[in-house]
Design a protein around this motif. Structure first.
Motif, PDB file in Angstrom:
ATOM      1  N   ALA A  62       0.833  -1.211   0.000  1.00  0.00           N
ATOM      2  CA  ALA A  62       0.000   0.000   0.000  1.00  0.00           C
ATOM      3  C   ALA A  62       0.866   1.259   0.000  1.00  0.00           C
ATOM      4  CB  ALA A  62      -0.931  -0.011   1.218  1.00  0.00           C
ATOM      5  N   GLN A  63       1.930   1.244   0.759  1.00  0.00           N
ATOM      6  CA  GLN A  63       2.820   2.399   0.760  1.00  0.00           C
ATOM      7  C   GLN A  63       3.460   2.597  -0.612  1.00  0.00           C
ATOM      8  OE1 GLN A  63       5.338   1.252   4.101  1.00  0.00           O
ATOM      9  NE2 GLN A  63       4.463   2.847   5.401  1.00  0.00           N
ATOM     10  N   ILE A  64       3.873   1.487  -1.228  1.00  0.00           N
ATOM     11  CA  ILE A  64       4.491   1.597  -2.561  1.00  0.00           C
ATOM     12  C   ILE A  64       3.487   2.163  -3.557  1.00  0.00           C
ATOM     13  CG2 ILE A  64       5.375   0.185  -4.469  1.00  0.00           C
ATOM     14  CD1 ILE A  64       6.766  -1.561  -2.334  1.00  0.00           C
ATOM     15  N   ARG A  65       2.233   1.672  -3.508  1.00  0.00           N
ATOM     16  CA  ARG A  65       1.199   2.189  -4.416  1.00  0.00           C
ATOM     17  C   ARG A  65       0.993   3.691  -4.226  1.00  0.00           C
ATOM     18  NH1 ARG A  65      -3.952  -0.996  -3.799  1.00  0.00           N
ATOM     19  NH2 ARG A  65      -3.464  -0.328  -1.694  1.00  0.00           N
ATOM     20  N   LEU A  71       3.967  10.104  -7.490  1.00  0.00           N
ATOM     21  CA  LEU A  71       5.024  10.404  -8.454  1.00  0.00           C
ATOM     22  C   LEU A  71       4.476  10.450  -9.870  1.00  0.00           C
ATOM     23  CD1 LEU A  71       7.818   8.198  -6.915  1.00  0.00           C
ATOM     24  CD2 LEU A  71       7.973  10.660  -7.307  1.00  0.00           C
ATOM     25  N   LEU A  72       3.491   9.585 -10.161  1.00  0.00           N
ATOM     26  CA  LEU A  72       2.953   9.525 -11.515  1.00  0.00           C
ATOM     27  C   LEU A  72       1.950  10.641 -11.779  1.00  0.00           C
ATOM     28  CD1 LEU A  72       2.528   5.643 -11.692  1.00  0.00           C
ATOM     29  CD2 LEU A  72       4.233   7.016 -12.911  1.00  0.00           C
ATOM     30  N   ASP A  94      -2.764  -1.094  -9.871  1.00  0.00           N
ATOM     31  CA  ASP A  94      -3.959  -0.268  -9.609  1.00  0.00           C
ATOM     32  C   ASP A  94      -3.777   1.153 -10.147  1.00  0.00           C
ATOM     33  OD1 ASP A  94      -4.926  -2.402  -8.220  1.00  0.00           O
ATOM     34  OD2 ASP A  94      -4.699  -1.491  -6.222  1.00  0.00           O
ATOM     35  N   VAL A  95      -2.578   1.681  -9.990  1.00  0.00           N
ATOM     36  CA  VAL A  95      -2.357   3.085 -10.366  1.00  0.00           C
ATOM     37  C   VAL A  95      -1.567   3.211 -11.657  1.00  0.00           C
ATOM     38  CG1 VAL A  95      -2.495   3.876  -7.966  1.00  0.00           C
ATOM     39  CG2 VAL A  95      -0.263   3.256  -8.928  1.00  0.00           C
ATOM     40  N   THR A 107      11.836  -6.334 -10.108  1.00  0.00           N
ATOM     41  CA  THR A 107      11.827  -4.927 -10.505  1.00  0.00           C
ATOM     42  C   THR A 107      10.523  -4.577 -11.214  1.00  0.00           C
ATOM     43  OG1 THR A 107      14.181  -5.216 -10.981  1.00  0.00           O
ATOM     44  CG2 THR A 107      13.178  -3.144 -11.699  1.00  0.00           C
ATOM     45  N   ILE A 108       9.877  -3.496 -10.779  1.00  0.00           N
ATOM     46  CA  ILE A 108       8.706  -2.974 -11.486  1.00  0.00           C
ATOM     47  C   ILE A 108       9.153  -1.771 -12.309  1.00  0.00           C
ATOM     48  CG2 ILE A 108       6.395  -1.975 -11.250  1.00  0.00           C
ATOM     49  CD1 ILE A 108       6.263  -3.282  -8.446  1.00  0.00           C
ATOM     50  N   VAL A 109       8.735  -1.741 -13.580  1.00  0.00           N
ATOM     51  CA  VAL A 109       9.092  -0.632 -14.462  1.00  0.00           C
ATOM     52  C   VAL A 109       7.820   0.074 -14.916  1.00  0.00           C
ATOM     53  CG1 VAL A 109      10.235   0.055 -16.600  1.00  0.00           C
ATOM     54  CG2 VAL A 109      11.113  -1.891 -15.293  1.00  0.00           C
ATOM     55  N   VAL A 110       7.772   1.377 -14.678  1.00  0.00           N
ATOM     56  CA  VAL A 110       6.621   2.162 -15.130  1.00  0.00           C
ATOM     57  C   VAL A 110       7.136   3.328 -15.977  1.00  0.00           C
ATOM     58  CG1 VAL A 110       4.471   3.273 -14.410  1.00  0.00           C
ATOM     59  CG2 VAL A 110       5.624   1.699 -12.853  1.00  0.00           C
ATOM     60  N   ARG A 111       6.398   3.643 -17.031  1.00  0.00           N
ATOM     61  CA  ARG A 111       6.703   4.807 -17.860  1.00  0.00           C
ATOM     62  C   ARG A 111       8.143   4.795 -18.374  1.00  0.00           C
ATOM     63  NH1 ARG A 111       4.384  10.202 -15.097  1.00  0.00           N
ATOM     64  NH2 ARG A 111       6.404  10.125 -14.098  1.00  0.00           N
ATOM     65  N   PRO A 112       8.548   3.663 -19.010  1.00  0.00           N
ATOM     66  CA  PRO A 112       9.912   3.634 -19.544  1.00  0.00           C
ATOM     67  C   PRO A 112      10.072   4.663 -20.652  1.00  0.00           C
ATOM     68  CG  PRO A 112       8.666   1.792 -20.392  1.00  0.00           C
ATOM     69  CD  PRO A 112       7.806   2.441 -19.346  1.00  0.00           C
TER      70      PRO A 112
END
Lengths: 252, 252, 252, 252, 252, 252, 252, 252
Positions: A62-65, A71-72, A94-95, A107-112
């Motif tokens: 939950a904290q990571i989300r 940030l996003l 979720d986000v 590793t989670i990668v978002v918005r590469p």
């Protein structure tokens, strides 16, 4: 950027558009916003030109989300979560439904980055057991718009294997070398390429490897100059160093 | 280079100008010459594009002079002797009258590059006690045709001092940060510049600094990504990493 | 072997049967083949006269099976997988149905040597708790065509037990001594036999044994000369050293 | 207090109300009572003015309940159980139904102070992963009648975040700084506030953080004077130091 | 030898030539004589087939002379004094005028073997600074009737230098590899030769070399099997291991 | 005993009742019997006057049962199994139905001494968390016919608690002090009693206690003379030292 | 102060007295002046209310004189040079004729506070060998206007000595405890006083004291809460912590 | 003693001969007198039955003389100064003309016991280099009225040397074993004698002996029970433990 921001604020004060006390307040609050438990540094990317990272251990999904969502919320570059779990990945989906999970690396990668790569980084792994850390480095590098040349299983016990890839090592703009146990590979590689070598000791080994300490010390004492070292198992960090090398170049 | 050398050798074999057995012999002997006590690697510069170094400790002045003479016999780039003494400098003057001695650092510089600098490196020292190691880095960097911006005495205990030089940190192509005691400076610097940060722990300190171990561990664990670390007191090595970063760029 | 291979390649170039550029290519690629994730070094046996080993930790059963299959595809000597699991053994059985599993040691043995043993190695274990590592050494030694004399439970706390086996210690061509806790046994054994003693510290112990560090340091500081030491719990490595001692002899 | 107790005992002897031998016996037994397995120090609060703590690890829930019951039998200040489990909390509820459990910190709080806070302590955490230890410090401080100003997620990688809270750091009577990984935050904070800084290294990190050792060494070597350090993960201890600072003041 | 000695003693008892109580006394006293301060083990050579050594540090020249005199009083093999001084050498000359002093190594050699060498040992040194320890190994090996092939200055930073001597490495019966700093050389060498490799870490280096600890750990964790390790700077011990390897062979 | 055994053997040889070669054989085999995996030292009790111990970790219940059965086959003193499990206890019950299990300590006691205690040993534990190790010491001491005075929960944080038991500390023939965390208790105790103090560091603690290392170092550096130290968590060993002290006395 | 300075600067911008760009420039340069080799932080005293310190080791007497001169050029509080030499003292006398030298501590004191002490600090030393570090603490504390109660030679080996000074320990506002070897004294003291205890481990000891590491670990693991720890031999730092405790109070 | 003293004080209070407040004062001051810099513990001998020691390092000759004079002013047992210099000896001669200096050990002995020895202690040294520490133990033991059987140079590398002195080891009331390098001797000795074994690691060795750490760890992990360990090079402490063992006995 910061400087110009401050200068336009001061211009506004000079023009009487903003009161001096309000400006003082804004200067104090400039670089951060406040989540209560996490003071997200949305200006760091501007200051350093690089993506944001959330270090996974010790944080709940939950904290990571929440941190990821914050940030996003503003436009920006890539976001990574490192050394995390499939549960945290589910929470991030979720986000950020387009988030990708690199399983062995956690590793989670978002918005590469979608920019075309401007430089090539060789990611060399000494043994098959070092692959998860190499993959953390590769996922990070690719998210930062670097082209990766993966070179696996070229330990110094069979030094001909290293020589066989000498041309690829010479062609890279930076070389990341991932090695556990004796950590001897970066010293050999640095003698074969003019590129800067970023060495990543891994915790692979047993007995007197002491969780990667042996490999770390080997790399710090490497006879070949041109090597610098990041923390044990820090594939992410090595890739960011490589990205800074390239980013520094492209600013010119 | 190596490859083309091998290919022309093989062409000569194909043309019958060189016997196969002679070629085999030459291939085996290609990269080194032999002094008896020191197998000088005259081809390394070709392979890695960087200067040769003689590590001073444990070598007699006479040994240092001999190795220096051998290296200077063929044309090439800069030559450095590190962590050495005034006695060794006197010996080197016999074979290189133009050699320069950087006293506090114990560094001898011969045949420095005369090319115009193509890039700027900031060399940041946390305290006055860290200056000798910073000077080793500066002497090396200048010998490799880098322009150095020296920034001294900006420890984190007065963090405004670091902020005051933020623009210079952002302008550099690479930043070398030299710090003993708590070694906290590179982590702050890396948050203020997009350039790659090469951290040099020094042995300055006492008690639980354990000869630089505390600073080394701090730097390896720095929260800000973009930092890599060299050995304790290794100003030379940090400068070579910086030179490789720039050399890699200029090859494009 | 390598050399003769290179020479016949060069002969072929001299005879015009192979183009120089093709030969250059072949030279570059000579010693390895490429699995994608593991660059199997099929030439190492030729260079070193010894079996191949797959280090188990950090590899999936599927990866171990693939590497094993690749290695078994060409003729050769023994293959071992060390510090692995019953699951990995099941996977290896797919490609090597005759593979044997030494349970307490977690060692898989494939294609053991069928030559008659030319030399005897004593494998001495200080305590019953050290047996798994001793069995790793024994399985490896037997796979390399060594005859093993197992001598168990002869700790220095009852030094008469060591003296009672003195004749067997003197009869061996090499003595492997496996000991945890204080690691004092190799020093006593080396005073009783003229054979080279290979000491294996084990992680058996608690408290200030620090996972085998105490035994390792004891062995490195042994007063009796003639002892050399391998990594903590490295029974495999000790046996390979013994096999090299014998192999070196039989080449004469 | 002790002294006056002894003096009144001696007065009683002088007045003949108590026999000399009885007084000798009482003097010997004065400060403790005896549970059989735990010699509860009910006089320590009088000697040191601070609450009692039960260190959780290695004790069964039943043992914790017994010690708590004994301590709560006489009037006194707050009682804490640290680094304990939900099971121990259930056991403590038997003898102290109003006990509160601070989950992430594993801290049980009984009989917190109801006095109005006389001083403010800032509790600063470098990252979200350091929150459990910060919460142990906060729970302890509040139980000791301190007002807490929590300041979270202000790591040095974004030093502007630290500067943004400078006023709050300067307003505190004592500052507790909780940080893992590089542990660099206390050194920056101590340069920004005149208050005494109590640094708490945490075990957050990986690789060369060695379970908090890196952060601990950083803090001990901090360049900024005015910092003292407690054990790794010892949020409780830091809060007691802060409480002593304030208690010392209020005695005047 | 021991056994036959005991058996002839027992035969004498059986024949009534020696009283049982005298025999018991002799059995108890068999292996040592007593100097008062040093119990010289004149039987060790018989038990282990190797020379005696006097470890220099902590002994006065006079003590070294006395022990040497006692050892030289009975016929035997070579005697060495290690890590000692020119003063001790002067003292030894009193009792052994033919003694030789190997200066940089601080080794005194008395009564070296005059047998023809039966085997060849390669002594490889990574750098010029490692020569003193290599020379200790060479002096010891030659005293034990081994033929030495010295191979100096072949560090892994220029791996072609190692490959250039591959044939000599393959020709040796045992290879001693002496290396400081990163200690990576033995791992490369062991991949190129079938001979047993005895690795000697040296204390050459600075900073995170920690007096040879880094090199020691590297060698213990070497990926190439066939390596065993002796104490830091223990060139003497490595040569004795090599001598045992050969002696063991020649007994057959 | 040994000596008289040897003398009667030699007498038999002198009388011609035993052949010399048989006697040689018997001498060689004297002190041990051979289980295959465990060379039980049935003569050690005779040599040292103390019980046998089976160190539990790393042994299967079946192995522990076999060794126990072998040891119990001949008459003798107490037998202990340390740091073991309830499963091993069940196995030992097969061969020793009267065996007792001290649960928190994981100690099995068989054949405890039935002699009347001749001396008193105080076993002091600093905190309730140290009780399991104290109980290992108590079970061992009682099995060796020592009378134990248990003194629990007298940590130095409330030094009056230690002073309150001063008379009992002075009355003991030996004092065993068990303490984790800071390990400061033995230094205080040794200043209050003339008895020899055997200090047992425990692994109780967290953070910079490093598994008992902090307590161990404290005890080794204690300012009060008269303290000696055993391994971390080695309650068994401390009790054997105490038993030897008493046994040594009663031999007079 | 800082804030009001910024606000008046902004007011001047609002009034048009200062151009916005000039104000930006001034803001950037605010907190430091620049000596070339040392960026003296003249504003730190304002930020933290405490004296400046020059850390002696690694600086030449000339460098120390220059930094001292710069710092003394503006009005301010006390200045100390720590761990320095008589030579540096002579150099400082050039610019500060009234400077005082505390010989065993190697501390130079300039411009000590002339305010009346507002609080009392007990400085406790365990042994006579710890006096130099205690004197560094005393000199610093007195320069900061603290009244010092020196209590020497009260080691825990004679715990009655500690109890005898209990009243003085209870009367202090803060207690500094200086101890080497086992470092056990702070834990006992903290159980006897309600004041905050600042513990200073010293490097006094030998063998397993490891240069003060043993004392440091003891203090970090002290069972009595209310203790915090500074670096080994850091008497200066402990006194600054004490001064901050008092300064914090006197601000109210 | 203490107790009876307190009781007579209380009786005097009861009889009205001493005022209660005076008695309180005396109780507080009972066990120490105050030199200003050294709080000499003249009552410790009464509490512990053993001599006083002055630890030499870090004290000036004048300080040592003063402390010695104070201690010798009241009647008592032996006084030792350890690890000190010939200069301190000269200073002590001023106040104790009969003082003796044991040169290699650096031990001053004053007022040795003149009682007839009641027990014998064997002091065993592994090598000639360990003699200075053995002599510190012997000087201390003889000052405490113990009869010493010195057994030198019986290292485990020639285990027959140890067996040859087995009878003397069995005859001792306590055995002190002094050993550097691998520290393996106590484990062998403890298997041969029923006496308590006090092990003294020495700093003799090099490389991975790490100043005696290797020997210390070996001894703590010794397989033979009945061993306890004192600090590295602490011959004095071992002798005091032996003296306590005997003193404890003679009280019966």
């Amino acid at each position: 950027m910061d400087r110009s921001h401050v200068e336009s604020l001061l211009d506004a004060v000079a023009r009487g558009e903003i009161a001096a006390s309000d400006a003082a307040e804004r200067l104090a609050r400039l670089p951060t916003s406040d989540l209560g438990f996490a003071r997200v540094d949305t200006h760091r990317e501007l200051r350093t030109g690089l993506p944001e990272v959330i270090f996974g251990p010790g944080k709940t999904p939950a904290q990571i989300r929440s941190i990821a969502a914050e940030l996003l919320a503003s436009p920006g570059g890539p976001l990574l979560v490192t050394k995390t779990t499939r549960e945290a990945y589910a929470a991030v989906l979720d986000v950020a439904p387009e988030a990708r999970f690199v399983e062995p690396a956690g590793t989670i990668v978002v918005r590469p980055s979608s920019e075309s790569p401007v430089a090539a980084v060789a990611v060399v792994a000494a043994g098959t057991s070092d692959l998860p850390i190499a993959q953390e480095a590769i996922a990070t590098a690719e998210a930062c718009a670097l082209k990766v040349d993966p070179i696996f299983d070229v330990g110094v016990a069979g030094v001909h294997r290293v020589l066989a890839v000498q041309d690829r090592l010479r062609a890279a703009d930076a070389v990341i070398v991932v090695a556990g146990m004796d950590g001897a590979l970066p010293g050999v590689v640095a003698g074969l390429t003019p590129a800067p070598v970023v060495a990543v000791p891994t915790s692979i080994g047993y007995g007197a490897s002491f969780g990667g300490l042996a490999a770390l010390l080997t790399m710090l004492n490497a006879c070949a100059p041109g090597i610098s070292v990041v923390n044990i198992d820090n594939g992410f960090g090595a890739a960011v160093v490589a990205a800074r090398i390239v980013a520094s170049r492209s600013r010119r």
